[in-house]
Scaffold this motif. Structure first.
Motif, mmCIF file in Angstrom:
data_model
loop_
_atom_site.group_PDB
_atom_site.id
_atom_site.type_symbol
_atom_site.label_atom_id
_atom_site.label_comp_id
_atom_site.label_asym_id
_atom_site.label_seq_id
_atom_site.Cartn_x
_atom_site.Cartn_y
_atom_site.Cartn_z
ATOM 1 N N UNK A 72 0.828 -1.204 0.000
ATOM 2 C CA UNK A 72 0.000 0.000 0.000
ATOM 3 C C UNK A 72 0.867 1.261 0.000
ATOM 4 N N UNK A 73 1.960 1.227 0.759
ATOM 5 C CA UNK A 73 2.862 2.376 0.783
ATOM 6 C C UNK A 73 3.559 2.571 -0.559
ATOM 7 N N UNK A 74 3.941 1.468 -1.202
ATOM 8 C CA UNK A 74 4.537 1.562 -2.534
ATOM 9 C C UNK A 74 3.534 2.177 -3.514
ATOM 10 N N UNK A 75 2.276 1.755 -3.408
ATOM 11 C CA UNK A 75 1.248 2.275 -4.312
ATOM 12 C C UNK A 75 1.054 3.774 -4.131
ATOM 13 N N UNK A 76 1.111 4.254 -2.886
ATOM 14 C CA UNK A 76 0.950 5.692 -2.642
ATOM 15 C C UNK A 76 2.097 6.469 -3.277
ATOM 16 N N UNK A 77 3.317 5.983 -3.106
ATOM 17 C CA UNK A 77 4.479 6.658 -3.694
ATOM 18 C C UNK A 77 4.420 6.571 -5.221
ATOM 19 N N UNK A 78 4.062 5.400 -5.724
ATOM 20 C CA UNK A 78 3.978 5.217 -7.174
ATOM 21 C C UNK A 78 2.964 6.134 -7.823
ATOM 22 N N UNK A 79 1.802 6.280 -7.196
ATOM 23 C CA UNK A 79 0.778 7.155 -7.764
ATOM 24 C C UNK A 79 1.248 8.607 -7.787
ATOM 25 N N UNK A 80 1.950 9.020 -6.748
ATOM 26 C CA UNK A 80 2.444 10.396 -6.695
ATOM 27 C C UNK A 80 3.390 10.678 -7.857
ATOM 28 N N UNK A 189 5.204 3.131 -16.413
ATOM 29 C CA UNK A 189 4.451 2.857 -15.190
ATOM 30 C C UNK A 189 5.101 1.739 -14.385
ATOM 31 N N UNK A 190 5.587 0.698 -15.069
ATOM 32 C CA UNK A 190 6.264 -0.400 -14.376
ATOM 33 C C UNK A 190 7.587 0.075 -13.781
ATOM 34 N N UNK A 191 8.281 0.924 -14.502
ATOM 35 C CA UNK A 191 9.532 1.472 -13.971
ATOM 36 C C UNK A 191 9.271 2.339 -12.737
ATOM 37 N N UNK A 192 8.162 3.058 -12.736
ATOM 38 C CA UNK A 192 7.785 3.836 -11.556
ATOM 39 C C UNK A 192 7.510 2.908 -10.377
ATOM 40 N N UNK A 193 6.801 1.813 -10.632
ATOM 41 C CA UNK A 193 6.504 0.863 -9.553
ATOM 42 C C UNK A 193 7.787 0.314 -8.946
ATOM 43 N N UNK A 194 8.784 0.048 -9.775
ATOM 44 C CA UNK A 194 10.049 -0.507 -9.280
ATOM 45 C C UNK A 194 10.766 0.480 -8.373
ATOM 46 N N UNK A 195 10.828 1.745 -8.786
ATOM 47 C CA UNK A 195 11.575 2.705 -7.961
ATOM 48 C C UNK A 195 10.761 3.114 -6.739
ATOM 49 N N UNK A 196 9.433 3.086 -6.837
ATOM 50 C CA UNK A 196 8.594 3.352 -5.659
ATOM 51 C C UNK A 196 8.814 2.277 -4.596
ATOM 52 N N UNK A 197 9.023 1.041 -5.024
ATOM 53 C CA UNK A 197 9.339 -0.051 -4.102
ATOM 54 C C UNK A 197 10.636 0.250 -3.353
#
Length: 387
Positions: A72-80, A189-197
């Protein structure tokens, strides 16, 4: 008001579709990527993340992070980040929420145990297993196995850390049934998910480490990026107190997010990206830290491995976790009758399918369920501090 997407974003109307054709519009006005996100949220595998290890194994403290809260925290950062770059927020969120679904119980300790157990049958890796869960093992629909996610969703999970030119058996099987162009890069979008993680666990693991008493405040101030962040917090609020730790973590996350937005904007412009396929064909990742922040982040990771992830208490807990998973696999291989009825009925006699099936069952376990099953099918176990 809906924000317009950049030309290089993933547009749902341009999706390459799903493996199995579906009727459209029968369950509300959602686009393809919104449906993907909702399918993840409603899945059994996602619900199980609430009792799977993030850093601390089977934690008895209510305030430590687990795979679910981390996701959930990764998703919040990723969306931002996605919003700032005019990328598709729904696809980004779905990728962030799903990225850890393939983790077995006890995190990397459990993964290492399954990898060893399946050494002769192709091994195990959590990323490949994420794809396996979402395309085969989740079965809420009557006409096909899996969640029937979009190509962009599966591609992003397969390649969010870069091209997968040498896939393991699980990912190779998914690709054989629905080609994901594993040799190219994934969507932005996938690259954003990776760095948000990375941003999430780099910073939130500090918080959990301090809470558990495995890290001290003086220790973390030896890390340059943390020391600079703390100086800024002190300048704003004065003094040192426990309540300022949260401000430090928030400030660091903000600094990393802003750096990613600035650097990624520069890279996209410099590369002349005009479409999502241009981003996939790029010769490097387009979402990332600036060189200075990347160096700071690597230094922080080295500190965390040396002082938290490899802390003696953590290593003792990981050894015990490895023993639980290894013991369960050996017990089910020796006596398949110990498997639940549904899993026993589907067990194959031929290898490697037999061993992989047993590993599928174990990988789906939560930490506490694995401990309970070990006591049922193997015997008593002495758990060290940290459980």
């Amino acid at each position: 008001m809906t924000r317009p997407l950049a030309p290089w974003a993933s547009h749902p109307e341009k999706s390459r579709g799903r493996r199995h054709e579906e009727q459209s519009g029968v369950r509300g006005p959602r686009d393809a990527f919104q449906r993907d996100r909702d399918r993840i949220i409603h899945s059994i595998a996602f619900r199980r993340l609430r009792h799977k290890t993030q850093v601390f194994l089977a934690p008895d403290g209510d305030h430590f992070r687990v795979r679910l809260t981390h996701s959930l925290e990764v998703a919040q950062i990723g969306r931002t980040i996605a919003r700032a770059l005019d990328l598709n927020e729904d696809l980004t969120e779905a990728l962030c929420l799903a990225h850890d679904i393939g983790h077995p119980p006890f995190g990397h300790a459990g993964e290492d145990a399954l990898k060893a157990a399946l050494k002769g049958e192709g091994g195990f890796d959590h990323n490949g297993h994420t794809l396996r869960v979402l395309t085969e093992l989740e079965r809420p629909y009557p006409l096909w196995d899996g969640l029937n996610l979009t190509w962009e969703m599966l591609e992003g999970l397969a390649k969010h850390n870069g091209p997968a030119r040498h896939p393991g058996w699980a990912l190779a099987e998914v690709d054989a049934g629905f080609s994901l162009d594993l040799g190219s890069r994934a969507s932005l979008e996938a690259q954003v998910a990776a760095i948000a993680d990375d941003i999430a666990y780099d910073n939130h693991d500090i918080d959990d480490g301090l809470r558990a008493g495995l890290l001290s405040f003086d220790q973390i101030l030896d890390v340059p990026v943390v020391a600079r962040g703390w100086q800024a917090v002190e300048a704003r609020f004065g003094g040192r107190s426990k309540r300022l730790t949260g401000e430090l973590i928030r400030s660091q996350i903000g600094a990393m997010v802003n750096d990613v937005i600035t650097e990624s904007t520069r890279r996209i412009a410099e590369a002349g990206i005009a479409s999502a396929d241009d981003a996939r064909a790029a010769d490097r990742a387009l979402i990332g830290f600036s060189p200075a922040m990347a160096d700071d982040e690597r230094t922080l990771k080295r500190f965390m491995y040396a002082n938290l992830y490899h802390h003696p208490r953590q290593l003792a807990a990981a050894d015990a976790a490895h023993g639980i998973v290894d013991g369960l696999f050996a017990a089910y291989r020796a006596d398949p009758a110990a498997l639940p009825d549904e899993w026993r009925a589907a067990l194959r006699e031929d290898e490697p399918r037999r061993s992989r099936h047993i590993a599928d069952f174990i990988a789906g376990m939560t930490d506490r369920y694995a401990i309970a099953r070990y006591r049922d099918v193997v015997g008593a176990i002495d758990l060290p501090e940290g459980f």
